[in-house]
Scaffold this motif. Sequence first.
Motif, mmCIF file in Angstrom:
data_model
loop_
_atom_site.group_PDB
_atom_site.id
_atom_site.type_symbol
_atom_site.label_atom_id
_atom_site.label_comp_id
_atom_site.label_asym_id
_atom_site.label_seq_id
_atom_site.Cartn_x
_atom_site.Cartn_y
_atom_site.Cartn_z
ATOM 1 N N UNK A 149 21.613 1.640 -32.425
ATOM 2 C CA UNK A 149 22.648 2.613 -32.808
ATOM 3 C C UNK A 149 23.833 2.562 -31.863
ATOM 4 N N UNK A 150 23.568 2.408 -30.574
ATOM 5 C CA UNK A 150 24.659 2.341 -29.597
ATOM 6 C C UNK A 150 25.375 0.997 -29.651
ATOM 7 N N UNK A 151 24.625 -0.075 -29.916
ATOM 8 C CA UNK A 151 25.212 -1.421 -29.947
ATOM 9 C C UNK A 151 26.035 -1.643 -31.205
ATOM 10 N N UNK A 152 25.550 -1.127 -32.350
ATOM 11 C CA UNK A 152 26.239 -1.323 -33.631
ATOM 12 C C UNK A 152 26.352 0.014 -34.376
ATOM 13 N N UNK A 153 27.244 0.896 -33.918
ATOM 14 C CA UNK A 153 27.382 2.207 -34.573
ATOM 15 C C UNK A 153 27.712 2.086 -36.060
ATOM 16 N N UNK A 175 19.636 8.674 -35.280
ATOM 17 C CA UNK A 175 20.272 7.447 -34.799
ATOM 18 C C UNK A 175 21.767 7.462 -35.101
ATOM 19 N N UNK A 176 22.130 8.014 -36.259
ATOM 20 C CA UNK A 176 23.552 8.116 -36.599
ATOM 21 C C UNK A 176 24.278 9.018 -35.602
ATOM 22 N N UNK A 177 23.668 10.146 -35.249
ATOM 23 C CA UNK A 177 24.288 11.048 -34.269
ATOM 24 C C UNK A 177 24.487 10.328 -32.938
ATOM 25 N N UNK A 178 23.494 9.542 -32.515
ATOM 26 C CA UNK A 178 23.604 8.770 -31.274
ATOM 27 C C UNK A 178 24.731 7.743 -31.399
ATOM 28 N N UNK A 179 24.798 7.091 -32.563
ATOM 29 C CA UNK A 179 25.839 6.089 -32.794
ATOM 30 C C UNK A 179 27.229 6.710 -32.731
ATOM 31 N N UNK A 180 27.409 7.851 -33.375
ATOM 32 C CA UNK A 180 28.704 8.523 -33.357
ATOM 33 C C UNK A 180 29.085 8.936 -31.932
#
Length: 305
Positions: A149-153, A175-180
Amino acid sequence: MPTKLHELPLEMVRNRPELVPELLRTVFNVDVPEESPATLTSESYADTNPAELRCDATVLLGEPDAPTLGVVVESQLRVKEAKSYSWPAYLASLRLRRKCPVLLLVICPDQATARGCAVPIDMGHPGWVLKPLTLSPEGVPPVTDEATARRLPELAVLSAVAHQEGPRAETVLNSLAIALGALPEDTRQLYHEHVAPQLSEVARKLLEESMRKTGLPTLEDYANKYKAEGEAVGLAKGEAIGQAKGEATGEVKGEAKALLLMLGARGVSVSDGVRERIRACKDLDQLERWILRAASVESVEELFD
């Protein structure tokens, strides 16, 4: 005129070109080395005809001066016969310029469009058939781990739309929240506004809860922020050029932005035309009435009724 639905997938590719090889590996099982760098390059191709060929995006894998693979990326909202002629031209031009193998990746909003765009294109020459690689949200793998998630938001954004229901829904939305949270604020808000209308009410609530737990602002928070900023700007301008005029100018902008964010937070789909209509409205009372309605409407038609 390109719509937001057309432009957002391309914005994701332009922000993070490495999304393309990841999709090729995980969705289409294309053998793309993980260590190969991905570079965004020119989307225009010179032609012998004065008309210019322009695809949506082009990504090169490997060294930009000597790439190992070129990928033409197209965002397609509906099936168009004309693309069966322009897509082969894009690939041939890219192959000629870069002297490397080439692929066509078509990103579609739904399975029906993806199936229509995947129809093989018979070039007429024996054995020469182009089979577009087409992708809709359903084909995106679920992103369930924090590292990805962090590598490919952007992959997490696409994944959330596809896997918002089912046993992994909560993990995917977390995971989306982490990505954002890994994105700059303007990009985070852009992606959040894009994905929210595509989520069910249950999924939106799960996402908002995850974002609050991680200390991230929700769309409702942005709506309140812009409303307050609009009022503050209005008062400041009022002191300088007359309170009534200044307050109206600032509040109108703040109310319009708050209304759009509220609609996004509730999952109400807003077209580019509706977005412009709201931004063009100068009647503060009308905007406030729309904001009150936005709390309960299910569509923009109900908002304007």
